[in-house]
Scaffold this motif. Structure first.
Motif, PDB file in Angstrom:
ATOM      1  N   ASN A   1      44.438  86.528  72.553  1.00  0.00           N
ATOM      2  CA  ASN A   1      44.990  86.109  71.272  1.00  0.00           C
ATOM      3  C   ASN A   1      44.477  86.968  70.136  1.00  0.00           C
ATOM      4  N   MET A   2      43.205  87.319  70.226  1.00  0.00           N
ATOM      5  CA  MET A   2      42.610  88.129  69.164  1.00  0.00           C
ATOM      6  C   MET A   2      43.306  89.496  69.101  1.00  0.00           C
ATOM      7  N   ILE A   3      43.577  90.072  70.272  1.00  0.00           N
ATOM      8  CA  ILE A   3      44.273  91.361  70.319  1.00  0.00           C
ATOM      9  C   ILE A   3      45.656  91.222  69.701  1.00  0.00           C
ATOM     10  N   MET A   4      46.323  90.147  70.093  1.00  0.00           N
ATOM     11  CA  MET A   4      47.675  89.931  69.592  1.00  0.00           C
ATOM     12  C   MET A   4      47.669  89.827  68.070  1.00  0.00           C
ATOM     13  N   ARG A   5      46.727  89.075  67.558  1.00  0.00           N
ATOM     14  CA  ARG A   5      46.672  88.919  66.101  1.00  0.00           C
ATOM     15  C   ARG A   5      46.382  90.244  65.424  1.00  0.00           C
ATOM     16  N   SER A   6      45.538  91.036  66.045  1.00  0.00           N
ATOM     17  CA  SER A   6      45.179  92.294  65.409  1.00  0.00           C
ATOM     18  C   SER A   6      46.360  93.273  65.417  1.00  0.00           C
ATOM     19  N   VAL A   7      47.209  93.190  66.455  1.00  0.00           N
ATOM     20  CA  VAL A   7      48.422  94.016  66.462  1.00  0.00           C
ATOM     21  C   VAL A   7      49.378  93.548  65.361  1.00  0.00           C
ATOM     22  N   ILE A   8      49.523  92.220  65.262  1.00  0.00           N
ATOM     23  CA  ILE A   8      50.420  91.675  64.233  1.00  0.00           C
ATOM     24  C   ILE A   8      49.919  92.062  62.845  1.00  0.00           C
ATOM     25  N   GLU A   9      48.588  92.031  62.683  1.00  0.00           N
ATOM     26  CA  GLU A   9      48.020  92.386  61.378  1.00  0.00           C
ATOM     27  C   GLU A   9      48.406  93.814  60.997  1.00  0.00           C
ATOM     28  N   GLU A  10      48.350  94.723  61.970  1.00  0.00           N
ATOM     29  CA  GLU A  10      48.710  96.111  61.676  1.00  0.00           C
ATOM     30  C   GLU A  10      50.173  96.228  61.281  1.00  0.00           C
ATOM     31  N   LYS A  11      50.993  95.370  61.901  1.00  0.00           N
ATOM     32  CA  LYS A  11      52.408  95.406  61.541  1.00  0.00           C
ATOM     33  C   LYS A  11      52.630  94.850  60.147  1.00  0.00           C
ATOM     34  N   THR A  12      52.045  93.682  59.877  1.00  0.00           N
ATOM     35  CA  THR A  12      52.321  93.054  58.586  1.00  0.00           C
ATOM     36  C   THR A  12      51.701  93.847  57.437  1.00  0.00           C
ATOM     37  N   SER A  13      50.573  94.507  57.683  1.00  0.00           N
ATOM     38  CA  SER A  13      49.982  95.284  56.595  1.00  0.00           C
ATOM     39  C   SER A  13      50.655  96.647  56.474  1.00  0.00           C
ATOM     40  N   ARG A  14      51.584  96.929  57.386  1.00  0.00           N
ATOM     41  CA  ARG A  14      52.381  98.157  57.321  1.00  0.00           C
ATOM     42  C   ARG A  14      51.540  99.430  57.452  1.00  0.00           C
ATOM     43  N   ILE A  15      50.384  99.306  58.081  1.00  0.00           N
ATOM     44  CA  ILE A  15      49.588 100.529  58.230  1.00  0.00           C
ATOM     45  C   ILE A  15      49.988 101.250  59.507  1.00  0.00           C
ATOM     46  N   ILE A  16      50.736 100.533  60.355  1.00  0.00           N
ATOM     47  CA  ILE A  16      50.958 101.022  61.709  1.00  0.00           C
ATOM     48  C   ILE A  16      51.572 102.419  61.737  1.00  0.00           C
ATOM     49  N   GLU A  17      52.523 102.672  60.825  1.00  0.00           N
ATOM     50  CA  GLU A  17      53.200 103.967  60.887  1.00  0.00           C
ATOM     51  C   GLU A  17      52.256 105.102  60.489  1.00  0.00           C
ATOM     52  N   ILE A  18      51.348 104.785  59.563  1.00  0.00           N
ATOM     53  CA  ILE A  18      50.352 105.791  59.182  1.00  0.00           C
ATOM     54  C   ILE A  18      49.465 106.120  60.384  1.00  0.00           C
ATOM     55  N   ILE A  19      49.059 105.074  61.104  1.00  0.00           N
ATOM     56  CA  ILE A  19      48.173 105.282  62.241  1.00  0.00           C
ATOM     57  C   ILE A  19      48.881 106.061  63.354  1.00  0.00           C
ATOM     58  N   ILE A  20      50.094 105.640  63.702  1.00  0.00           N
ATOM     59  CA  ILE A  20      50.701 106.294  64.856  1.00  0.00           C
ATOM     60  C   ILE A  20      51.304 107.647  64.520  1.00  0.00           C
ATOM     61  N   SER A  21      51.248 108.057  63.238  1.00  0.00           N
ATOM     62  CA  SER A  21      51.561 109.460  63.005  1.00  0.00           C
ATOM     63  C   SER A  21      50.341 110.320  63.350  1.00  0.00           C
ATOM     64  N   SER A  22      49.201 109.683  63.631  1.00  0.00           N
ATOM     65  CA  SER A  22      48.005 110.431  64.027  1.00  0.00           C
ATOM     66  C   SER A  22      47.632 110.250  65.492  1.00  0.00           C
ATOM     67  N   VAL A  23      47.905 109.069  66.040  1.00  0.00           N
ATOM     68  CA  VAL A  23      47.512 108.836  67.431  1.00  0.00           C
ATOM     69  C   VAL A  23      48.695 108.301  68.228  1.00  0.00           C
ATOM     70  N   LYS A  24      48.596 108.493  69.539  1.00  0.00           N
ATOM     71  CA  LYS A  24      49.631 107.957  70.419  1.00  0.00           C
ATOM     72  C   LYS A  24      49.499 106.435  70.468  1.00  0.00           C
ATOM     73  N   PRO A  25      50.646 105.725  70.439  1.00  0.00           N
ATOM     74  CA  PRO A  25      50.582 104.261  70.469  1.00  0.00           C
ATOM     75  C   PRO A  25      49.754 103.722  71.628  1.00  0.00           C
TER      76      PRO A  25
END
Lengths: 436, 308
Positions: free
Chosen positions: A198-222
């Motif tokens: 659950n903690m992992i799931m929440r942390s993935v959702i957090e990255e989505k809702t905070s919209r940082i995900i695209e910044i991160i995956i322009s640097s690392v592979k998903p």
């Protein structure tokens, strides 16, 4: 570029530095201990109350049956009518009055009565009943010309020595021990998956809702991000578990030293029984056997299998949790995807608890210890009973194969899902994502 | 001028939906390249392909003459349209982490961050959490993180959204300065006034296809219609208008100036010099206003999209 260590470090540190994580880590053992201590303390107070029970025995058959204990004093009163006895007992504020009327061996049992202010505790009544029954039985045996001593002597204590064809000894206690071992291992894995998945799931959702995900995956592979998240969170989980165990150990020692509360035995009644039993040489024998069987447990196998199946099972499920997190926008949307994850997990625990106890090597438990989604829990429960190495290896290979597949599958969903906003995904659209 | 980035007939399908259809663009080194198009045209998909977030189904992308590969991540700075930061992480820690993900060493990242923080006068933010900052403040951090590792190629997707005019200007100046330092910029936006201001080259994507691209000035030249906006003053305006109408194609015009003028759009035939028109007008009335109508990027955008 391998950023995995960097991601793991960040995931670990954010989890560990999180305020609610810290509070949970230090507070929950405190709360747990406090709860147990309160329960133990209360039941101790409850049991420590001194009671006096008067006995009016008009039959004269039970003169030496009732012996005083730490908490209960028996007072025999003689030659007064029942009414007088009742009012006396009431005046003295005794716990109650046990009345045994006139009668012979056959009829006396009908006359027994207990008078008290409030309705008496069940344990006390059944204790009294036991004592009377035993005495009556002895008296009847004597009346029939049988010697009670002789009868005692005829009592046999049978303990079937169990031994496998290979000469490995086992016993009932042995089985209990094995069950405990397997049960704890399986349950631990179950809890670990649920809490930290659950903690992992929440942390993935957090990255989505905070919209940082695209910044991160322009640097690392998903997939790197996902694995980093899983590993980092697990390390935080292991840290939390370790702190819990250490704190629980320290706290329970401190508490029992300071307050003299024995947390392991919350009921004195049981304690007495245990102590009585300990004096029994038979039981002592059993304990030596238990220690022996503990040493006989396939410990090396157990530890290695525990680590491998734990890691495999955990990765299998946590990658699915990560995929669910990636597929949705917020936690409320996760419900529909949680059921298919939780079901095999709960099934595994049920199968483990019910069929492994029944027959650790029966068809059902064997089959379930091969199915990858249930194998970690079920196999961990079976292993203390001795599972052939080939079965363990095959089950582990199946697990690794499936977990490679789910990680691939989760990574696919993850890769597409993390960039999808606003749509509540259905199973159909997720299947479609696999083709992107 | 050589190209830093070339996309060669790139296509991408999402299920049955074709998000990009054989789109080719060439981004010259040192230019500011405007990637334009209505919502859902496929701009973001193309940008994600350049960032290796999405893999194209067909076609290839070359950066500096080489096929895109994982190392190229260091050479690109990307500010996505959907952007954010970890809310509960401290500004400094977060910037360091993101810089390290781009392959910078921790010490180098720290040094560069200090320079940028001083430049934007936000040194005291280092230990603040993102959730304590305003949206515009957080955007500043995102901008710094995007450009920190001195990438050859900068990609900004709607960079000015969320900024107040003062900060938008600050960011615009920084983008221009970065270009001067040798960076190439791809710039995706709907805001045509910033395209006008910044872009040397543009490509227009509409419904998954590229429908227009090239140097902005060339495109304007191509789209201009030899029309002049004129403001005249005369005692006998009726007659003057009749005279002009007899010789040129005339449309009414609206613009503002301080005189009570006759306002017209006058179109001359190709091959006619603007001087001919001017001398024709000045011989009949007093000319207060004489400007060639050059289509704005906005006009071109709307015209091209509607024609397709």
């Amino acid at each position: 570029m391998n950023h995995l260590p960097l991601i793991i470090k960040r995931e670990y540190l954010t989890k560990v530095k999180n305020k609610s994580f810290i509070i949970m880590t230090f507070l929950s053992p405190l709360i747990m201990i406090a709860l147990i201590a309160v329960v133990a303390y209360l039941s101790q107070i409850n049991n420590n109350k001194k009671r006096t029970i008067s006995i009016l025995d008009e039959s004269g058959l039970f003169t030496s049956v009732f012996e005083n204990t730490d908490n209960t004093t028996y007072k025999y009163i003689n030659d007064i009518p029942l009414d007088k006895a009742k009012s006396d007992v009431k005046q003295e504020e005794y716990y109650g009055l046990l009345y045994i009327g006139k009668g012979d061996l056959e009829s006396v049992s009908e006359t027994v009565k207990f008078f008290s202010e409030d309705s008496p505790s069940l344990t006390i009544i059944s204790g009294l009943e036991n004592k009377i029954e035993r005495k009556l039985r002895d008296l009847k045996l004597i009346a029939n010309g049988l010697d009670t001593e002789q009868i005692k002597a005829t009592k046999a204590n049978v303990r079937i020595d169990q031994e496998t064809f290979d000469g490995e000894k086992s016993s009932k206690i042995d089985n209990v021990l094995k069950l405990a071992f397997g049960g704890i291992a399986g349950y631990l894995l179950f809890m670990f998956i649920i809490i930290y998945g659950n903690m992992i799931m929440r942390s993935v959702i957090e990255e989505k809702t905070s919209r940082i995900i695209e910044i991160i995956i322009s640097s690392v592979k998903p997939i790197q991000l996902m694995m980093g998240k899983i590993i980092g969170t697990s390390l935080a989980g292991i840290t939390q578990f370790a702190i819990w165990i250490i704190l629980l150990g320290i706290l329970s020692t401190v508490l029992s030293v300071i307050f003299g509360i024995d947390l392991t035995a919350s009921q004195t009644q049981q304690q007495e029984m245990v102590q009585q039993a300990l004096q029994n040489s038979e039981i002592q024998n059993e304990i030596t056997l238990a220690v022996q069987s503990f040493q006989n447990l396939p410990l090396t196998n157990l530890i290695i299998a525990f680590i491998l199946f734990f890691v495999g099972g955990y990765l299998l499920y946590s990658s699915l949790y990560a995929a669910v997190g990636a597929a949705v926008d917020n936690e409320t949307d996760t419900q529909q995807f949680m059921l298919p994850i939780l079901m095999p997990l709960i099934l595994a625990v049920y199968v483990g608890v019910f069929t492994v106890i029944e027959d650790p090597h029966g068809t059902v438990s064997t089959v379930f210890s091969f199915i990858p989604f249930t194998s970690p829990v079920v196999m961990l429960m079976r292993i203390p009973f001795g599972v052939p190495l080939w079965q363990q290896v095959v089950s582990l290979l199946l697990l690794v194969g499936t977990f490679t597949f789910t990680v691939w599958f989760a990574a696919k969903i993850y890769r597409v899902g993390i960039l999808m906003y606003g749509k509540k995904p259905s199973y159909k659209s997720i299947i479609k994502w696999l083709k992107y | 001028m050589s190209e830093l980035l070339i996309a060669d007939s790139v296509s991408k399908d999402f299920g049955n939906f074709r998000a990009l259809n054989k789109v080719s663009i060439a981004v010259p080194k040192g230019s500011i390249f405007g990637l334009l198009g209505p919502n859902g045209a496929g701009k973001t998909t193309l940008i994600r392909i350049i960032n290796q977030i999405t893999i194209p189904d067909e076609g290839k992308v070359l950066l500096d003459g080489r096929n895109l590969q994982p190392e190229h991540i260091r050479d690109i700075g990307y500010l996505p349209e959907e952007r954010g930061l970890y809310k509960s992480m401290k500004v400094g820690e977060q910037a360091l982490y993101l810089a390290q993900l781009k392959g910078m060493s921790k010490s180098d990242a720290k040094k560069q961050l200090k320079i940028w923080f001083d430049k934007f006068e936000i040194g005291d933010w280092w230990n603040k959490k993102i959730q304590e900052l305003s949206k515009g403040q957080a955007q500043k951090i995102q901008f710094i993180v995007t450009v920190l590792h001195r990438p050859k190629l900068l990609i900004f997707d709607e960079p000015f959204s969320g900024f107040d005019p003062i900060n938008a200007n600050l960011i615009k100046d920084e983008i221009l300065r970065l270009r001067e330092d040798g960076a190439t910029v791809i710039f995706s936006t709907h805001r045509m006034e910033s395209v006008e201001e910044l872009c040397d080259h543009i490509a227009l994507i509409h419904k998954s296809n590229k429908i227009l691209d090239g140097n902005l000035i060339d495109i304007k030249r191509q789209y201009k219609s030899n029309t002049f906006e004129v403001g005249l003053q005369s005692n006998d305006s009726k007659r003057v208008i009749e005279e002009i109408k007899s010789k040129f194609e005339v449309l009414p015009a609206t613009f503002k100036n301080v005189y009570d003028d006759i306002k017209l759009n006058v179109k001359i035939k190709p091959g006619t010099s603007s001087n001919d028109l001017l001398s024709f007008l000045s011989s009949r009335a007093e000319v207060h206003h004489f400007v060639e109508v050059i289509p704005s990027a906005n006009d071109i955008f709307i015209q091209t999209v509607q024609n397709n």
